[in-house]
Motif scaffolding. Sequence first.
Motif, PDB file in Angstrom:
ATOM      1  N   GLY A  50      41.475  45.342  40.789  1.00  0.00           N
ATOM      2  CA  GLY A  50      42.149  44.258  41.518  1.00  0.00           C
ATOM      3  C   GLY A  50      43.122  44.786  42.549  1.00  0.00           C
ATOM      4  N   HIS A  51      44.255  44.087  42.679  1.00  0.00           N
ATOM      5  CA  HIS A  51      45.240  44.486  43.697  1.00  0.00           C
ATOM      6  C   HIS A  51      45.926  45.804  43.331  1.00  0.00           C
ATOM      7  N   ARG A  52      46.052  46.075  42.006  1.00  0.00           N
ATOM      8  CA  ARG A  52      46.749  47.297  41.582  1.00  0.00           C
ATOM      9  C   ARG A  52      45.699  48.377  41.323  1.00  0.00           C
ATOM     10  N   CYS A  53      45.050  48.843  42.381  1.00  0.00           N
ATOM     11  CA  CYS A  53      43.826  49.631  42.218  1.00  0.00           C
ATOM     12  C   CYS A  53      43.965  51.121  42.532  1.00  0.00           C
ATOM     13  N   ALA A 100      42.254  41.720  45.930  1.00  0.00           N
ATOM     14  CA  ALA A 100      43.504  41.078  45.507  1.00  0.00           C
ATOM     15  C   ALA A 100      43.294  39.626  45.109  1.00  0.00           C
ATOM     16  N   ILE A 101      42.079  39.117  45.263  1.00  0.00           N
ATOM     17  CA  ILE A 101      41.812  37.756  44.794  1.00  0.00           C
ATOM     18  C   ILE A 101      41.657  37.853  43.282  1.00  0.00           C
ATOM     19  N   LEU A 102      42.683  37.462  42.569  1.00  0.00           N
ATOM     20  CA  LEU A 102      42.702  37.693  41.126  1.00  0.00           C
ATOM     21  C   LEU A 102      41.474  37.094  40.441  1.00  0.00           C
ATOM     22  N   GLY A 103      40.852  37.877  39.598  1.00  0.00           N
ATOM     23  CA  GLY A 103      39.731  37.393  38.796  1.00  0.00           C
ATOM     24  C   GLY A 103      38.369  37.626  39.423  1.00  0.00           C
ATOM     25  N   PHE A 129      41.890  44.677  35.073  1.00  0.00           N
ATOM     26  CA  PHE A 129      42.704  43.542  35.534  1.00  0.00           C
ATOM     27  C   PHE A 129      44.004  43.488  34.738  1.00  0.00           C
ATOM     28  N   GLY A 130      44.924  42.635  35.170  1.00  0.00           N
ATOM     29  CA  GLY A 130      46.213  42.512  34.487  1.00  0.00           C
ATOM     30  C   GLY A 130      46.240  41.327  33.540  1.00  0.00           C
ATOM     31  N   ASP A 131      47.354  41.173  32.823  1.00  0.00           N
ATOM     32  CA  ASP A 131      47.481  40.073  31.864  1.00  0.00           C
ATOM     33  C   ASP A 131      47.508  38.705  32.553  1.00  0.00           C
ATOM     34  N   GLY A 132      48.022  38.683  33.798  1.00  0.00           N
ATOM     35  CA  GLY A 132      48.104  37.399  34.511  1.00  0.00           C
ATOM     36  C   GLY A 132      46.725  36.781  34.723  1.00  0.00           C
ATOM     37  N   VAL A 133      45.737  37.617  34.950  1.00  0.00           N
ATOM     38  CA  VAL A 133      44.386  37.136  35.247  1.00  0.00           C
ATOM     39  C   VAL A 133      43.742  36.473  34.030  1.00  0.00           C
ATOM     40  N   ASN A 159      47.987  45.467  30.413  1.00  0.00           N
ATOM     41  CA  ASN A 159      48.981  44.418  30.169  1.00  0.00           C
ATOM     42  C   ASN A 159      50.401  44.959  30.351  1.00  0.00           C
ATOM     43  N   ASN A 160      51.035  44.563  31.470  1.00  0.00           N
ATOM     44  CA  ASN A 160      52.436  44.985  31.668  1.00  0.00           C
ATOM     45  C   ASN A 160      53.404  43.860  31.329  1.00  0.00           C
ATOM     46  N   GLY A 161      52.868  42.778  30.751  1.00  0.00           N
ATOM     47  CA  GLY A 161      53.739  41.681  30.301  1.00  0.00           C
ATOM     48  C   GLY A 161      54.319  40.852  31.418  1.00  0.00           C
ATOM     49  N   LEU A 162      53.869  41.117  32.651  1.00  0.00           N
ATOM     50  CA  LEU A 162      54.427  40.392  33.798  1.00  0.00           C
ATOM     51  C   LEU A 162      53.312  39.917  34.723  1.00  0.00           C
ATOM     52  N   SER A 163      53.505  38.715  35.273  1.00  0.00           N
ATOM     53  CA  SER A 163      52.660  38.285  36.378  1.00  0.00           C
ATOM     54  C   SER A 163      53.649  38.131  37.527  1.00  0.00           C
ATOM     55  N   THR A 164      53.615  39.035  38.475  1.00  0.00           N
ATOM     56  CA  THR A 164      54.682  39.222  39.471  1.00  0.00           C
ATOM     57  C   THR A 164      55.974  39.484  38.680  1.00  0.00           C
ATOM     58  N   ASN A 165      56.895  38.536  38.566  1.00  0.00           N
ATOM     59  CA  ASN A 165      58.102  38.788  37.772  1.00  0.00           C
ATOM     60  C   ASN A 165      58.220  37.830  36.592  1.00  0.00           C
ATOM     61  N   PRO A 223      48.657  47.713  26.596  1.00  0.00           N
ATOM     62  CA  PRO A 223      49.977  47.437  27.147  1.00  0.00           C
ATOM     63  C   PRO A 223      50.610  48.676  27.794  1.00  0.00           C
ATOM     64  N   TYR A 224      51.360  48.470  28.847  1.00  0.00           N
ATOM     65  CA  TYR A 224      52.074  49.575  29.505  1.00  0.00           C
ATOM     66  C   TYR A 224      53.297  49.005  30.216  1.00  0.00           C
ATOM     67  N   TYR A 225      54.147  49.889  30.693  1.00  0.00           N
ATOM     68  CA  TYR A 225      55.362  49.469  31.390  1.00  0.00           C
ATOM     69  C   TYR A 225      55.210  49.682  32.892  1.00  0.00           C
ATOM     70  N   VAL A 229      58.493  47.721  41.315  1.00  0.00           N
ATOM     71  CA  VAL A 229      58.483  46.269  41.532  1.00  0.00           C
ATOM     72  C   VAL A 229      57.021  45.809  41.671  1.00  0.00           C
ATOM     73  N   HIS A 230      56.802  44.503  41.640  1.00  0.00           N
ATOM     74  CA  HIS A 230      55.418  44.019  41.681  1.00  0.00           C
ATOM     75  C   HIS A 230      54.667  44.556  42.902  1.00  0.00           C
ATOM     76  N   VAL A 231      55.277  44.392  44.051  1.00  0.00           N
ATOM     77  CA  VAL A 231      54.637  44.905  45.269  1.00  0.00           C
ATOM     78  C   VAL A 231      55.670  45.709  46.046  1.00  0.00           C
TER      79      VAL A 231
HETATM   80  C1  TPP Z   1      43.516  33.816  42.790  1.00  0.00           C
HETATM   81  C2  TPP Z   1      44.883  34.375  43.023  1.00  0.00           C
HETATM   82  N1  TPP Z   1      45.968  33.696  42.588  1.00  0.00           N
HETATM   83  C3  TPP Z   1      47.210  34.189  42.801  1.00  0.00           C
HETATM   84  C4  TPP Z   1      47.394  35.364  43.471  1.00  0.00           C
HETATM   85  C5  TPP Z   1      48.806  35.917  43.731  1.00  0.00           C
HETATM   86  N2  TPP Z   1      49.100  37.037  42.864  1.00  0.00           N
HETATM   87  C6  TPP Z   1      48.879  38.307  43.261  1.00  0.00           C
HETATM   88  S1  TPP Z   1      49.245  39.419  42.074  1.00  0.00           S
HETATM   89  C7  TPP Z   1      49.730  38.226  41.005  1.00  0.00           C
HETATM   90  C8  TPP Z   1      50.202  38.591  39.626  1.00  0.00           C
HETATM   91  C9  TPP Z   1      49.127  39.217  38.831  1.00  0.00           C
HETATM   92  O1  TPP Z   1      49.591  39.603  37.555  1.00  0.00           O
HETATM   93  P1  TPP Z   1      48.668  40.445  36.628  1.00  0.00           P
HETATM   94  O2  TPP Z   1      47.282  39.910  36.643  1.00  0.00           O
HETATM   95  O3  TPP Z   1      49.315  40.509  35.299  1.00  0.00           O
HETATM   96  O4  TPP Z   1      48.599  41.874  37.319  1.00  0.00           O
HETATM   97  P2  TPP Z   1      49.788  42.891  37.617  1.00  0.00           P
HETATM   98  O5  TPP Z   1      50.287  42.578  38.998  1.00  0.00           O
HETATM   99  O6  TPP Z   1      50.839  42.681  36.589  1.00  0.00           O
HETATM  100  O7  TPP Z   1      49.164  44.220  37.549  1.00  0.00           O
HETATM  101  C10 TPP Z   1      49.603  36.954  41.578  1.00  0.00           C
HETATM  102  C11 TPP Z   1      49.924  35.695  40.882  1.00  0.00           C
HETATM  103  C12 TPP Z   1      46.241  36.040  43.925  1.00  0.00           C
HETATM  104  N3  TPP Z   1      46.309  37.200  44.569  1.00  0.00           N
HETATM  105  N4  TPP Z   1      44.999  35.541  43.678  1.00  0.00           N
END
Ligand code: TPP
Length: 310
Positions: A50-53, A100-103, A129-133, A159-165, A223-225, A229-231
């Motif tokens: 995903g975005h954290r690649c 970066a399109i989550l999921g 992927f992260g926990d937010g997804v 799983n870092n326990g955070l979705s952004t913050n 899980p990890y720490y 910051v998120h970005v």
């Molecule tokens: C479909 C979609 N929804 C929302 C976002 C905005 N967004 C980017 S990263 C993020 C948090 C993701 O958290 P997590 O999946 O836990 O991954 P982490 O950043 O913690 O690695 C959000 C909500 C996005 N990029 N795509």
Amino acid sequence: MIRIRVAEETVGRYYPEQEMRTPTHFSIGQEAISVGVCQALEQTDAAFSGHRCHAEYLAKGGSLLGMFAELYGRVDGCCKGRGGSVHLNDPSVGMIASSAILGEMIAAGVGAAWAFKMDGSDRVAVTFFGDGVTEEGIMHESLNFASVMNVPVLFVCANNGLSTNTPLSVRQPRGHQIWKWAAGYNIASEHVDGSDVFAVHKAALRAVAHLRAGKGPYFIEAPYYRTRVHVGYETDEMKNYLFRSKETVEAGKALDPVLKATRKMIADGICTQAEVDEWTAAMVREVEDVVVQAKASPFPTVDQLLVGAY
Ligand SMILES: Cc1ncc(C[n+]2csc(CCOP(=O)(O)OP(=O)(O)O)c2C)c(N)n1
């Protein structure tokens, strides 16, 4: 792991020059998950992120110049300078795509695995992927479909326990455990310490053996720490962020996977501190050299803007 750490720290050092015009999501703290899993794969296996690649791209064997030139928006970048930090890929080593399109890449991983199964190939796919997804509909559709079709896909939830913050505690039901919930789809699932590369690797070997034996999908929650910051390259402290307590930050820093791995290897007599320092210095030289090459690479021309854009 050291190479990934050095690469990201170098991004952090050069980013303030404002020549990398791309948001960057640092993997620092997450390296053990990417390396532990990718080391259990063959080059021909397919990885998606995903975005954290950054860590997964490098752990799968992605080119350093491809990454740095991409961050600098240059033609030698893996997306010819038009994708940025969240679109690292190197199909030649099986790093198929990041987005970066989550999921999105969860479904892509399932699709690739389904194709491998239809082809009668023994290749497997892994999607990070992260926990937010896990709160998104596509996650549930993908688990359901992968289980029903019995496809060789490994789901890795870092799983870092955070979705952004925003912490898990206000996003998911109390006592909810992601890996157990994935098991509810009749998928073999486990939970492993994401700061321990050796434990992650063992789990990944179990997972890959399961996939290649045709036993269907596998799910790992690790899980990890998240150290930064998120970005961005900064720490919470640099941004004056107070959403995590001082104790959480201190406990998190103690989980540093690179330090944990090197300390264990030294204690086990596998290497010495001097060797670790030598490897680190060699990687700093390698990455600095790549930065010079990336900066020397030309920008894409305007007539090429839409090539490869869909
Ligand atoms: C479909 C979609 N929804 C929302 C976002 C905005 N967004 C980017 S990263 C993020 C948090 C993701 O958290 P997590 O999946 O836990 O991954 P982490 O950043 O913690 O690695 C959000 C909500 C996005 N990029 N795509």
